[in-house]
Design a protein around this motif. Sequence first.
Motif, PDB file in Angstrom:
ATOM      1  N   HIS A 127       0.822  -1.209   0.000  1.00 57.00           N
ATOM      2  CA  HIS A 127       0.000   0.000   0.000  1.00 57.00           C
ATOM      3  C   HIS A 127       0.860   1.265   0.000  1.00 57.00           C
ATOM      4  O   HIS A 127       0.376   2.341   0.337  1.00 57.00           O
ATOM      5  CB  HIS A 127      -0.942   0.003   1.212  1.00 57.00           C
ATOM      6  CG  HIS A 127      -0.250  -0.328   2.511  1.00 57.00           C
ATOM      7  ND1 HIS A 127       0.445   0.612   3.252  1.00 57.00           N
ATOM      8  CD2 HIS A 127      -0.130  -1.506   3.171  1.00 57.00           C
ATOM      9  CE1 HIS A 127       0.945   0.029   4.330  1.00 57.00           C
ATOM     10  NE2 HIS A 127       0.619  -1.251   4.311  1.00 57.00           N
ATOM     11  N   ASP A 173       1.884   6.403   1.958  1.00 54.46           N
ATOM     12  CA  ASP A 173       0.946   5.328   2.256  1.00 54.46           C
ATOM     13  C   ASP A 173      -0.418   5.747   1.705  1.00 54.46           C
ATOM     14  O   ASP A 173      -1.025   6.700   2.201  1.00 54.46           O
ATOM     15  CB  ASP A 173       0.872   5.111   3.773  1.00 54.46           C
ATOM     16  CG  ASP A 173      -0.005   3.930   4.154  1.00 54.46           C
ATOM     17  OD1 ASP A 173      -0.724   3.407   3.278  1.00 54.46           O
ATOM     18  OD2 ASP A 173       0.016   3.539   5.332  1.00 54.46           O
ATOM     19  N   ARG A 192      -3.198   4.488   1.981  1.00 60.26           N
ATOM     20  CA  ARG A 192      -4.318   4.278   2.895  1.00 60.26           C
ATOM     21  C   ARG A 192      -4.475   5.454   3.851  1.00 60.26           C
ATOM     22  O   ARG A 192      -5.520   5.610   4.474  1.00 60.26           O
ATOM     23  CB  ARG A 192      -4.106   2.994   3.705  1.00 60.26           C
ATOM     24  CG  ARG A 192      -3.978   1.723   2.882  1.00 60.26           C
ATOM     25  CD  ARG A 192      -3.705   0.538   3.800  1.00 60.26           C
ATOM     26  NE  ARG A 192      -2.529   0.804   4.642  1.00 60.26           N
ATOM     27  CZ  ARG A 192      -2.107  -0.022   5.601  1.00 60.26           C
ATOM     28  NH1 ARG A 192      -2.747  -1.144   5.833  1.00 60.26           N
ATOM     29  NH2 ARG A 192      -1.032   0.289   6.317  1.00 60.26           N
TER      30      ARG A 192
END
Length: 223
Positions: A162, A205, A207
């Motif tokens: 991710h 990242d 996310r």
Amino acid sequence: MPFLDIILLALFAGFVIFKLRSVLGRRTGHERRRPDPFSEPAQSNDNGNVVRLPERAAEVAGPPDDDAGPENPMAAGVMRIKLADETFDEREFLHGAKAAFAMVVEAYAKGDVDALRPLLSRELYGGFASAIEAREKAGEVQETTIVTIRSADIVEAALENHFAKVTVEFVTEQVKVTRNAAGDAIEGDPDRIEILTDIWTFARDIRSRDPNWELVATRVPED
């Protein structure tokens, strides 16, 4: 007698009007309907031709790209990042990367570790902070001026789990000089502009709600 003439004329006029209405007011089923520009469907050409806007015509009927080669790893990496993060845009990213480059170079030259902390990964920040500490202990001062950023191009892109990673090659014109405690130049020339190439890797990242990227690695091209 005059009264009788008026009656006869009235009867004759009524007869004529009746005949005219019987002819002019009759519907035969072949009358042309008045066009309604708001409800009439668009009429297509009898020969089947379709008129396209120029840009659409180029997209639909353009010639094949003879220069298209095998898959470009960098382009494929960018596409994977876009699929995973719809907010990613190369132009906006490069705009931010150039701004980050200038901020990092300036903060490192000034020894401003607080300005560097949010821009660098933890590991890279440790290396920068150690170099600044060693320079300060030696009583040295670094002066760096970015004259211009000639180019900033994405050379690598990848999505690892991710984490999106994008590597940018910066070609810049800089004036760099390091002075000792006495103020003498011990490295670089304050009167000379150098053309330098740096390769920096940024990561994020996908996310995370934080849209900012961190600088995770720096290097120079191999000779």
